[in-house]
Design an enzyme around this catalytic site. Structure first.
Site, mmCIF file in Angstrom:
data_model
loop_
_atom_site.group_PDB
_atom_site.id
_atom_site.type_symbol
_atom_site.label_atom_id
_atom_site.label_comp_id
_atom_site.label_asym_id
_atom_site.label_seq_id
_atom_site.Cartn_x
_atom_site.Cartn_y
_atom_site.Cartn_z
ATOM 1 N N ARG A 295 -9.526 0.883 8.944
ATOM 2 C CA ARG A 295 -9.120 -0.462 9.349
ATOM 3 C C ARG A 295 -10.199 -1.169 10.152
ATOM 4 O O ARG A 295 -10.008 -2.326 10.521
ATOM 5 C CB ARG A 295 -7.870 -0.366 10.222
ATOM 6 C CG ARG A 295 -6.556 -0.676 9.506
ATOM 7 C CD ARG A 295 -5.459 -0.349 10.479
ATOM 8 N NE ARG A 295 -4.236 -1.042 10.337
ATOM 9 C CZ ARG A 295 -3.129 -0.546 9.780
ATOM 10 N NH1 ARG A 295 -3.174 0.617 9.168
ATOM 11 N NH2 ARG A 295 -2.008 -1.209 9.803
ATOM 12 N N LYS B 174 0.835 -1.213 0.000
ATOM 13 C CA LYS B 174 0.000 0.000 0.000
ATOM 14 C C LYS B 174 0.866 1.256 0.000
ATOM 15 O O LYS B 174 0.621 2.180 -0.768
ATOM 16 C CB LYS B 174 -0.933 0.030 1.232
ATOM 17 C CG LYS B 174 -1.841 -1.167 1.368
ATOM 18 C CD LYS B 174 -2.818 -0.998 2.519
ATOM 19 C CE LYS B 174 -2.168 -0.915 3.887
ATOM 20 N NZ LYS B 174 -1.533 -2.165 4.346
ATOM 21 N N ARG C 112 -0.598 -8.486 13.440
ATOM 22 C CA ARG C 112 -1.211 -7.451 12.599
ATOM 23 C C ARG C 112 -2.053 -8.080 11.492
ATOM 24 O O ARG C 112 -3.089 -7.550 11.111
ATOM 25 C CB ARG C 112 -0.108 -6.549 11.999
ATOM 26 C CG ARG C 112 0.445 -5.564 13.040
ATOM 27 C CD ARG C 112 1.850 -5.110 12.727
ATOM 28 N NE ARG C 112 1.951 -4.319 11.520
ATOM 29 C CZ ARG C 112 3.088 -4.146 10.846
ATOM 30 N NH1 ARG C 112 4.200 -4.721 11.253
ATOM 31 N NH2 ARG C 112 3.108 -3.406 9.778
ATOM 32 N N ARG D 152 12.294 -5.902 5.504
ATOM 33 C CA ARG D 152 12.363 -4.534 4.984
ATOM 34 C C ARG D 152 13.081 -3.573 5.940
ATOM 35 O O ARG D 152 13.030 -3.716 7.155
ATOM 36 C CB ARG D 152 10.982 -4.010 4.591
ATOM 37 C CG ARG D 152 10.019 -3.766 5.710
ATOM 38 C CD ARG D 152 8.628 -3.428 5.136
ATOM 39 N NE ARG D 152 7.682 -3.179 6.225
ATOM 40 C CZ ARG D 152 6.401 -2.916 6.044
ATOM 41 N NH1 ARG D 152 5.882 -2.852 4.832
ATOM 42 N NH2 ARG D 152 5.608 -2.692 7.080
ATOM 43 N N ARG E 168 11.514 -0.842 11.240
ATOM 44 C CA ARG E 168 10.389 -0.532 12.122
ATOM 45 C C ARG E 168 10.351 -1.535 13.262
ATOM 46 O O ARG E 168 10.500 -2.727 13.043
ATOM 47 C CB ARG E 168 9.078 -0.603 11.317
ATOM 48 C CG ARG E 168 8.852 0.610 10.462
ATOM 49 C CD ARG E 168 7.680 0.454 9.552
ATOM 50 N NE ARG E 168 6.490 -0.086 10.205
ATOM 51 C CZ ARG E 168 5.293 -0.148 9.619
ATOM 52 N NH1 ARG E 168 5.149 0.298 8.384
ATOM 53 N NH2 ARG E 168 4.261 -0.655 10.245
HETATM 54 P P1 AMP Z 1 0.904 0.748 9.222
HETATM 55 O O1 AMP Z 1 2.098 1.572 8.923
HETATM 56 O O2 AMP Z 1 -0.292 1.145 8.406
HETATM 57 O O3 AMP Z 1 1.168 -0.735 9.143
HETATM 58 O O4 AMP Z 1 0.493 1.052 10.754
HETATM 59 C C1 AMP Z 1 1.379 0.752 11.810
HETATM 60 C C2 AMP Z 1 0.612 0.669 13.118
HETATM 61 O O5 AMP Z 1 -0.035 1.930 13.392
HETATM 62 C C3 AMP Z 1 -0.537 -0.347 13.133
HETATM 63 O O6 AMP Z 1 -0.104 -1.663 13.445
HETATM 64 C C4 AMP Z 1 -1.443 0.240 14.219
HETATM 65 O O7 AMP Z 1 -0.919 0.000 15.508
HETATM 66 C C5 AMP Z 1 -1.326 1.737 13.955
HETATM 67 N N1 AMP Z 1 -2.330 2.187 12.958
HETATM 68 C C6 AMP Z 1 -2.094 2.693 11.713
HETATM 69 N N2 AMP Z 1 -3.238 3.006 11.078
HETATM 70 C C7 AMP Z 1 -4.244 2.685 11.942
HETATM 71 C C8 AMP Z 1 -5.652 2.737 11.853
HETATM 72 N N3 AMP Z 1 -6.283 3.180 10.759
HETATM 73 N N4 AMP Z 1 -6.375 2.324 12.941
HETATM 74 C C9 AMP Z 1 -5.763 1.877 14.056
HETATM 75 N N5 AMP Z 1 -4.428 1.770 14.192
HETATM 76 C C10 AMP Z 1 -3.663 2.171 13.148
#
Ligand code: AMP
Length: 216
Positions: free
Chosen positions: A88, A13, A172, A127, A161
């Site tokens: 989400r 994404k 996740r 990554r 990360r």
């Molecule tokens: P991502 O970079 O999109 O994988 O997000 C990393 C982490 O941020 C996720 O595992 C969640 O803990 C938090 N996070 C990001 N976007 C959301 C969302 N829309 N709702 C809830 N938690 C989020």
């Protein structure tokens, strides 16, 4: 255009969003990036979110929806938005409808990136990125051309990360299956979902997205 890119962590994404930004002048709205920035700046939201993110859990719907609302409020109405990692949950999907309506926008398309979970774990745990410019790399598929030197900016520091370890990644993904995938049928009923093979090479996924945008 307002587009949601939907798919589990590591589906591509973020990569595809940045390409859309470069090619179409759209704006990437990544709640993950916003939260990581808040964690780095140690804002009250960041302090609260850090432990939740490190455990691979979801930050509260209210917090992420407020972040999206604020970003859209600051954007030119004619600039297209790519939602990356948001919504989400069902509550976030409802909130997004309300937020878009408030800003005079409508959701044009949901692009689902379909993937194989085991392959994704390999992708994510490998990554890393340049600590200076953020250019993305991978242990097996994209090492810097010159060892330990960023191809883009020449810096020598790289970072990973904290939530890109196998245990957290599996968590996740489980959350994606349980909380996020169930929002798809609602979008399907509206006839706006397009499903693409997220395991295809990056350029191929980009071409498929471009083809979709051309017909929109
Ligand atoms: P991502 O970079 O999109 O994988 O997000 C990393 C982490 O941020 C996720 O595992 C969640 O803990 C938090 N996070 C990001 N976007 C959301 C969302 N829309 N709702 C809830 N938690 C989020």
């Amino acid at each position: 255009m307002n587009i949601i890119l939907l798919g589990p962590p590591g589906a591509g994404k973020g990569t595809q969003s940045s390409l859309l930004v470069q090619h179409h002048g759209m704006r990437q709205l990544s709640t993950g990036d916003m939260l990581r920035a808040a964690v780095a700046a140690q804002t009250p939201i960041g302090v609260k979110a850090k432990a939740i993110m490190d455990a691979g859990q979801l930050v509260s719907d209210e917090i992420v929806s407020a972040l999206i609302d604020a970003e859209l409020a600051a954007m030119e109405p004619t600039t297209g938005a790519i939602f990356d990692g948001y919504p989400r949950t069902a509550a976030q999907a409802d909130a997004l409808d309300a937020i878009l309506a408030r800003h005079g926008r409508q959701l044009d398309m949901v692009i689902e990136l379909a993937v194989d979970e085991d392959e994704l774990v390999r992708r994510i745990t490998g990554r890393f990125s340049c600590a200076n410019c953020g250019e993305g790399y991978h242990d097996t598929s994209k090492q810097p051309a010159v060892a330990e030197t960023c191809d883009r900016c020449g810096a020598h520091e790289f970072k990973r990360r904290p939530d890109d370890n196998e245990g957290t990644v599996r968590k996740r993904m489980q959350i994606y299956r349980e909380e996020t995938a169930p929002i798809l049928p609602g979008y399907e009923q509206r006839g706006i979902v397009n499903r693409l093979d997220g395991m295809a090479p990056i350029e191929q996924v980009t071409a498929a997205i471009e083809a979709l945008l051309a017909t929109a």
